[in-house]
Design an enzyme around this catalytic site. Structure first.
Site, PDB file in Angstrom:
ATOM      1  N   PHE A 211      75.206  40.083  -7.536  1.00 27.32           N
ATOM      2  CA  PHE A 211      73.970  39.624  -8.188  1.00 27.32           C
ATOM      3  C   PHE A 211      73.475  40.604  -9.253  1.00 27.32           C
ATOM      4  O   PHE A 211      72.799  40.209 -10.195  1.00 27.32           O
ATOM      5  CB  PHE A 211      72.869  39.382  -7.140  1.00 27.32           C
TER       6      PHE A 211
ATOM      7  N   ARG B  95      67.206  35.624  -4.948  1.00 26.12           N
ATOM      8  CA  ARG B  95      67.559  35.989  -3.586  1.00 26.12           C
ATOM      9  C   ARG B  95      68.097  34.726  -2.926  1.00 26.12           C
ATOM     10  O   ARG B  95      67.401  34.065  -2.155  1.00 26.12           O
ATOM     11  CB  ARG B  95      66.338  36.538  -2.827  1.00 26.12           C
TER      12      ARG B  95
ATOM     13  N   TYR C 109      68.021  75.835  -5.213  1.00 23.26           N
ATOM     14  CA  TYR C 109      69.108  75.000  -4.671  1.00 23.26           C
ATOM     15  C   TYR C 109      68.923  74.802  -3.175  1.00 23.26           C
ATOM     16  O   TYR C 109      69.160  73.712  -2.648  1.00 23.26           O
ATOM     17  CB  TYR C 109      70.475  75.654  -4.949  1.00 23.26           C
TER      18      TYR C 109
ATOM     19  N   ASP D 162      65.338  50.223   9.373  1.00 24.64           N
ATOM     20  CA  ASP D 162      65.221  50.297   7.923  1.00 24.64           C
ATOM     21  C   ASP D 162      63.715  50.383   7.666  1.00 24.64           C
ATOM     22  O   ASP D 162      62.991  49.394   7.764  1.00 24.64           O
ATOM     23  CB  ASP D 162      65.830  49.045   7.283  1.00 24.64           C
TER      24      ASP D 162
ATOM     25  N   LYS E 116      59.910  52.228  -2.339  1.00 24.59           N
ATOM     26  CA  LYS E 116      59.006  51.107  -2.035  1.00 24.59           C
ATOM     27  C   LYS E 116      57.716  51.676  -1.415  1.00 24.59           C
ATOM     28  O   LYS E 116      56.897  52.261  -2.119  1.00 24.59           O
ATOM     29  CB  LYS E 116      59.687  50.119  -1.099  1.00 24.59           C
TER      30      LYS E 116
ATOM     31  N   PHE F 226      70.535  42.756   4.714  1.00 31.81           N
ATOM     32  CA  PHE F 226      70.105  43.168   3.386  1.00 31.81           C
ATOM     33  C   PHE F 226      71.360  43.563   2.610  1.00 31.81           C
ATOM     34  O   PHE F 226      72.296  44.131   3.177  1.00 31.81           O
ATOM     35  CB  PHE F 226      69.080  44.313   3.406  1.00 31.81           C
ATOM     36  N   THR F 227      71.361  43.277   1.312  1.00 33.44           N
ATOM     37  CA  THR F 227      72.577  43.395   0.487  1.00 33.44           C
ATOM     38  C   THR F 227      73.285  44.749   0.636  1.00 33.44           C
ATOM     39  O   THR F 227      74.434  44.819   1.052  1.00 33.44           O
ATOM     40  CB  THR F 227      72.227  43.138  -0.988  1.00 33.44           C
TER      41      THR F 227
HETATM   42  C1  LIG Z   1      65.069  46.453   2.823  1.00 32.36           C
HETATM   43  C2  LIG Z   1      65.828  47.380   1.923  1.00 32.36           C
HETATM   44  N1  LIG Z   1      66.682  48.254   2.449  1.00 32.36           N
HETATM   45  C3  LIG Z   1      67.401  49.091   1.686  1.00 32.36           C
HETATM   46  C4  LIG Z   1      67.294  49.076   0.312  1.00 32.36           C
HETATM   47  C5  LIG Z   1      68.176  49.982  -0.521  1.00 32.36           C
HETATM   48  O1  LIG Z   1      67.446  50.984  -1.105  1.00 32.36           O
HETATM   49  P1  LIG Z   1      67.735  51.608  -2.565  1.00 32.36           P
HETATM   50  O2  LIG Z   1      67.529  50.535  -3.562  1.00 32.36           O
HETATM   51  O3  LIG Z   1      66.736  52.727  -2.666  1.00 32.36           O
HETATM   52  O4  LIG Z   1      69.129  52.123  -2.564  1.00 32.36           O
HETATM   53  C6  LIG Z   1      66.401  48.190  -0.287  1.00 32.36           C
HETATM   54  C7  LIG Z   1      66.276  48.159  -1.763  1.00 32.36           C
HETATM   55  O5  LIG Z   1      66.038  47.211  -2.422  1.00 32.36           O
HETATM   56  C8  LIG Z   1      65.652  47.306   0.538  1.00 32.36           C
HETATM   57  O6  LIG Z   1      64.789  46.413   0.021  1.00 32.36           O
END
Ligand SMILES: Cc1ncc(COP(=O)(O)O)c(C=O)c1O
Length: 474
Positions: free
Chosen positions: A459, A392, A82, A225, A268, A134-135
């Site tokens: 989406f 997108r 843990y 990021d 990624k 970013f979303t």
């Molecule tokens: C540029 C970017 N930032 C953040 C994220 C969020 O990461 P996660 O999907 O691991 O939560 C993504 C995921 O698609 C992304 O492409």
């Protein structure tokens, strides 16, 4: 072993995958009739398809990487304690060495890190400037009471513009924003490289140096990021004067040195199927992170990950910065881009790091944006061949938090995202042929109507139905 000796001369030769395949996963092919049923049942949303109904899966490069034999061996070395797992210390050392930050907390994935950082850094009423939204990032910034402001250069919103660093921050826009709201209202500057929503477009080293300078002058923190920063480093090596002789690892390290910290979706660049992290230099920030991580993710030495996952991640980080890996990864994306360009299919140019983005506005000029041209294109591609892509455009952009109207982004794109180390060049040929087939019949294609809209990140789960030819415009 590397086949690329790192010299510019070597880089003019053809690329090939720096690995051979020793385990395979069969793909299932379906008939058009089966796909008609599957996409209708999925509400014309490729996120709602079952993966067993998909032939070539280009939905995302997130968590879809193939791990190496070393990573799989690492999975057997999981220390599932843990607290204080030795895999955490391996991960910490890998991030310290390659990204250069002193303190690390693991998270279950990128949005876990975004959540914690937003909670720590943003007070209600704050502004968060960034190089295109970013979303999940923007949503966490908004949920913490902040307002995201896009300060990317204008060229990023033009799919045909050939600017080599379309991810760059417009320093005049950032400077004017600081002037207007005051530095005290700016939570931090949020910088992504490469920029996903702009088409995987990079940020130059010169640009981050200038952003850093501006931030320091105004006492504003800068966070990265880091999700696709390794791929960003490749573009700097290739395009920016003075970097051709430096390795990806050196460029990555310098780039990160201009920020106060970074968050990561390790699914990624970092070559794993699950995981994330958040890393900072300042002791006080780390104190804050450690306090919140136990509330939302897990103890600060596992943050929602199993020991084995942290081990695979540590090894993935080491593999991800190898020059020949990055070169072949981006080489494969470009191969697909070149085929489509030769066939005069409209795509975002220049080709970015992780995906080909089809320009749905030019693909379907007769479908208005409110009838979801990019979503339509994703479902038509699936119908043609079983290839899964994703939208997108207007669906991803969601609604304006104040007016409630659709956000209508300039870029209306369908993303063919290439998982790392998964598909072959022959798969790319098949994908290109399918895009061409859908392009050939584009004039007869009609748009979609949204029939179900979730409140957050619509989406992912929205449902649509097809507009019939005679119902489109009366
Ligand atoms: C540029 C970017 N930032 C953040 C994220 C969020 O990461 P996660 O999907 O691991 O939560 C993504 C995921 O698609 C992304 O492409």
């Amino acid at each position: 072993m590397s086949t690329d000796d790192g010299t510019p001369a070597q880089r003019t030769r053809s690329w090939a995958e720096p690995f051979k395949i020793k385990m395979v996963e069969p793909l299932k092919m379906t008939t058009r009739a089966e796909r008609e049923v599957a996409i209708r049942e999925a509400g014309y949303n490729t996120f709602l398809l079952r993966s067993e109904d998909v032939y070539i899966d280009l939905l995302t490069d997130s968590g879809t990487n193939a791990m190496s034999d070393r990573q799989w061996a690492g999975m057997m070395l999981g220390d599932e304690a843990y607290a204080g797992s030795r895999n955490f210390y391996h991960l910490e050392a890998a991030v310290q060495e390659l990204y250069g930050y002193r303190h690390l907390v693991p998270t279950h994935q990128g949005r876990g890190a975004e959540h914690i950082l937003s909670k720590i850094m943003i007070s209600p009423g704050d502004v968060v400037p960034g190089n295109m939204y970013f979303t999940t990032t923007r949503l966490h910034q908004e949920l913490a009471g902040g307002t995201f402001v896009d300060v990317i250069i204008d060229e990023a919103h033009d799919p045909e513009h050939l600017h080599p660093f379309k991810g760059n921050v417009d320093l005049d826009k950032l400077g004017a924003l600081i002037e207007r709201v005051g530095a005290g209202q700016i939570a931090y500057v949020s910088l992504a490289g490469t920029v996903n929503m702009a088409g995987g477009q990079p940020v130059s080293m010169a640009n981050i140096r200038s952003v850093r300078e501006l931030c320091v002058r105004h006492g504003i923190r800068l966070f990265l990021d880091a999700t696709r920063l390794v791929e960003n480093a490749f573009f700097i090596q290739e395009r920016e004067p003075g970097f051709a002789e430096q390795s990806i690892a050196q460029i990555l390290h310098e780039f990160c040195s201009y920020a106060d910290g970074a968050w990561m979706s390790a699914k990624k660049d970092n070559l794993v199927n699950i995981g994330g992290w958040l890393a900072v230099n300042a002791d006080d920030l780390f104190e804050g992170l450690r306090n919140l991580i136990v509330v939302y993710e897990g103890l600060h030495t596992y943050g929602g990950l199993a020991g084995r996952d942290m081990e695979a991640l540590a090894i993935g980080i080491e593999e991800s910065v190898q020059d020949d890996h990055v070169r072949s990864r981006i080489g494969q994306v470009r191969y697909l881009g070149e085929l489509l360009t030769d066939w005069e299919i409209p795509i975002v140019q220049p080709v970015g790091g992780h995906a080909i983005f089809l320009d749905a506005r030019r693909f379907y000029p007769h479908i208005p944006q409110d009838e979801f041209p990019a979503q339509t294109l994703a479902s038509e591609l699936y119908l043609d061949s079983g290839i899964r892509s994703m939208e997108r455009g207007i669906a991803s952009a969601g609604r304006d938090a104040t007016s409630g109207d659709h956000n209508r982004p300039k870029l209306e794109l369908t993303r063919l995202t290439i998982p790392r180390r998964v598909y072959t060049q022959a798969h790319m040929d098949v994908v290109a042929e399918s895009v061409k087939a859908v392009h050939d019949v584009r004039a007869a294609t009609r748009g979609l109507r949204m029939t179900y809209e979730p409140k957050y990140l619509r989406f992912f789960q929205a449902r649509f139905e097809r507009l019939q030819a005679n119902a489109v415009r009366g």
